[in-house]
Design a protein around this motif. Structure first.
Motif, PDB file in Angstrom:
ATOM      1  N   ALA A   8       0.719  -1.683  -0.047  1.00  0.00           N
ATOM      2  CA  ALA A   8      -0.025   0.330   0.291  1.00  0.00           C
ATOM      3  C   ALA A   8       0.893   0.878   0.157  1.00  0.00           C
ATOM      4  O   ALA A   8       0.653   2.025  -1.271  1.00  0.00           O
ATOM      5  CB  ALA A   8      -0.841   0.370   0.943  1.00  0.00           C
ATOM      6  N   ARG A   9       2.177   1.195   1.185  1.00  0.00           N
ATOM      7  CA  ARG A   9       2.886   1.948   0.810  1.00  0.00           C
ATOM      8  C   ARG A   9       3.952   2.713  -0.600  1.00  0.00           C
ATOM      9  O   ARG A   9       3.982   3.551  -1.007  1.00  0.00           O
ATOM     10  CB  ARG A   9       4.084   2.303   1.683  1.00  0.00           C
ATOM     11  CG  ARG A   9       4.585   3.655   2.768  1.00  0.00           C
ATOM     12  CD  ARG A   9       4.711   3.145   3.590  1.00  0.00           C
ATOM     13  NE  ARG A   9       6.182   2.122   3.855  1.00  0.00           N
ATOM     14  CZ  ARG A   9       5.683   0.995   4.572  1.00  0.00           C
ATOM     15  NH1 ARG A   9       4.502   1.003   5.237  1.00  0.00           N
ATOM     16  NH2 ARG A   9       6.160   0.194   4.614  1.00  0.00           N
ATOM     17  N   ILE A  10       4.199   1.749  -1.081  1.00  0.00           N
ATOM     18  CA  ILE A  10       4.923   1.742  -2.608  1.00  0.00           C
ATOM     19  C   ILE A  10       3.673   2.176  -3.757  1.00  0.00           C
ATOM     20  O   ILE A  10       3.959   3.247  -4.290  1.00  0.00           O
ATOM     21  CB  ILE A  10       4.657   0.265  -3.128  1.00  0.00           C
ATOM     22  CG1 ILE A  10       6.316   0.131  -2.127  1.00  0.00           C
ATOM     23  CG2 ILE A  10       4.827  -0.063  -4.816  1.00  0.00           C
ATOM     24  CD1 ILE A  10       6.407  -1.643  -2.545  1.00  0.00           C
ATOM     25  N   HIS A  11       2.605   2.006  -3.185  1.00  0.00           N
ATOM     26  CA  HIS A  11       1.591   1.702  -4.330  1.00  0.00           C
ATOM     27  C   HIS A  11       1.051   3.727  -4.180  1.00  0.00           C
ATOM     28  O   HIS A  11       1.088   4.731  -5.182  1.00  0.00           O
ATOM     29  CB  HIS A  11       0.158   1.442  -4.130  1.00  0.00           C
ATOM     30  CG  HIS A  11      -1.021   2.024  -5.296  1.00  0.00           C
ATOM     31  ND1 HIS A  11      -0.944   1.662  -6.603  1.00  0.00           N
ATOM     32  CD2 HIS A  11      -1.959   2.670  -4.879  1.00  0.00           C
ATOM     33  CE1 HIS A  11      -2.328   2.263  -6.991  1.00  0.00           C
ATOM     34  NE2 HIS A  11      -3.151   3.419  -5.616  1.00  0.00           N
ATOM     35  N   ASN A  12       0.901   3.892  -2.713  1.00  0.00           N
ATOM     36  CA  ASN A  12       0.686   4.997  -2.533  1.00  0.00           C
ATOM     37  C   ASN A  12       1.265   6.175  -2.588  1.00  0.00           C
ATOM     38  O   ASN A  12       0.941   7.660  -3.492  1.00  0.00           O
ATOM     39  CB  ASN A  12      -0.008   5.414  -1.153  1.00  0.00           C
ATOM     40  CG  ASN A  12      -1.810   4.396  -1.118  1.00  0.00           C
ATOM     41  OD1 ASN A  12      -2.436   4.652  -2.046  1.00  0.00           O
ATOM     42  ND2 ASN A  12      -1.494   4.292   0.351  1.00  0.00           N
ATOM     43  N   ALA A  13       2.886   6.138  -2.526  1.00  0.00           N
ATOM     44  CA  ALA A  13       3.406   7.145  -2.854  1.00  0.00           C
ATOM     45  C   ALA A  13       4.161   7.345  -4.288  1.00  0.00           C
ATOM     46  O   ALA A  13       3.973   8.493  -4.360  1.00  0.00           O
ATOM     47  CB  ALA A  13       5.265   6.370  -2.146  1.00  0.00           C
ATOM     48  N   ALA A  14       3.579   5.733  -5.393  1.00  0.00           N
ATOM     49  CA  ALA A  14       3.635   6.270  -6.206  1.00  0.00           C
ATOM     50  C   ALA A  14       5.622   6.859  -7.218  1.00  0.00           C
ATOM     51  O   ALA A  14       5.104   7.174  -7.270  1.00  0.00           O
ATOM     52  CB  ALA A  14       2.621   7.240  -7.273  1.00  0.00           C
ATOM     53  N   LYS A  15       6.235   6.506  -6.126  1.00  0.00           N
ATOM     54  CA  LYS A  15       7.578   7.614  -6.203  1.00  0.00           C
ATOM     55  C   LYS A  15       8.288   6.645  -7.001  1.00  0.00           C
ATOM     56  O   LYS A  15       8.483   4.898  -6.891  1.00  0.00           O
ATOM     57  CB  LYS A  15       8.871   7.524  -5.159  1.00  0.00           C
ATOM     58  CG  LYS A  15       9.691   7.931  -5.342  1.00  0.00           C
ATOM     59  CD  LYS A  15      10.271   8.451  -3.880  1.00  0.00           C
ATOM     60  CE  LYS A  15      11.822   8.685  -4.084  1.00  0.00           C
ATOM     61  NZ  LYS A  15      12.631   8.690  -2.541  1.00  0.00           N
ATOM     62  N   ASP A  47       5.527  -2.342 -12.482  1.00  0.00           N
ATOM     63  CA  ASP A  47       5.166  -0.933 -12.141  1.00  0.00           C
ATOM     64  C   ASP A  47       6.483  -0.510 -11.729  1.00  0.00           C
ATOM     65  O   ASP A  47       6.704  -1.163 -10.501  1.00  0.00           O
ATOM     66  CB  ASP A  47       4.018  -0.750 -11.312  1.00  0.00           C
ATOM     67  CG  ASP A  47       4.107   0.763 -11.199  1.00  0.00           C
ATOM     68  OD1 ASP A  47       5.055   2.023 -10.826  1.00  0.00           O
ATOM     69  OD2 ASP A  47       3.329   1.005 -12.494  1.00  0.00           O
ATOM     70  N   ALA A  48       7.141   0.729 -12.309  1.00  0.00           N
ATOM     71  CA  ALA A  48       8.472   1.150 -12.017  1.00  0.00           C
ATOM     72  C   ALA A  48       8.406   1.604 -10.119  1.00  0.00           C
ATOM     73  O   ALA A  48       9.666   1.629  -9.420  1.00  0.00           O
ATOM     74  CB  ALA A  48       8.483   2.422 -12.436  1.00  0.00           C
ATOM     75  N   ALA A  49       7.285   2.003  -9.551  1.00  0.00           N
ATOM     76  CA  ALA A  49       7.028   2.369  -8.410  1.00  0.00           C
ATOM     77  C   ALA A  49       8.333   1.610  -7.328  1.00  0.00           C
ATOM     78  O   ALA A  49       8.260   1.211  -6.570  1.00  0.00           O
ATOM     79  CB  ALA A  49       6.164   2.517  -7.768  1.00  0.00           C
TER      80      ALA A  49
END
Length: 131
Positions: free
Chosen positions: A13-20, A102-104
């Motif tokens: 969830a953190r990876i997805h929401n940060a979308a960095k 995904d690159a994130a």
């Protein structure tokens, strides 16, 4: 083997929401990637962040790529290809575990496969996928 997905879910969830996402990533590069805790025989990430090195086979713009997970465990057969990357360790490409990510999920670049090894891995991957 029983798996506990409760540790992976908040990280995902953190990876997805940060979308960095990394600024640039290219084929032949080896990256640490948050692969995650997966189902059945799918290759898992390791450690607290569920990471594993991956070889980028193809990037699709700057947001998505096709990868082959890597291992340092010696494995033989048509679904594996050992090679020496510039990471300082012998890597084994897990051809049957190739996946789009995904690159994130990409954390940091750690090396590069030689042009020669990349060509062999690409050929073997096409054979495994019967392309």
């Amino acid at each position: 083997m029983k798996k506990d997905y409760t540790s992976w879910s908040p990280i995902k969830a953190r990876i997805h929401n940060a979308a960095k996402r990394p600024v640039g990533f290219y084929k032949r590069e080896i990256w640490i990637c948050s692969i995650g805790e997966n189902i059945g025989f799918e290759e898992d990430g390791k450690g607290e962040r569920f990471v594993r090195p991956v070889l980028i086979m193809r990037n699709f713009g700057n947001r998505f790529c096709f990868t082959v997970p890597l291992s340092t465990t010696t494995k033989r057969g048509k679904y594996y290809h050992p090679f020496n990357a510039d990471t300082g360790k012998t890597s084994v490409a897990l051809l049957s575990q190739a996946k789009a990510v995904d690159a994130a999920r990409l954390r940091r670049k750690i090396g590069m496969a030689s042009k020669e090894d990349f060509a062999v891995i690409k050929k073997k991957l096409a054979e495994v996928l019967e392309l």
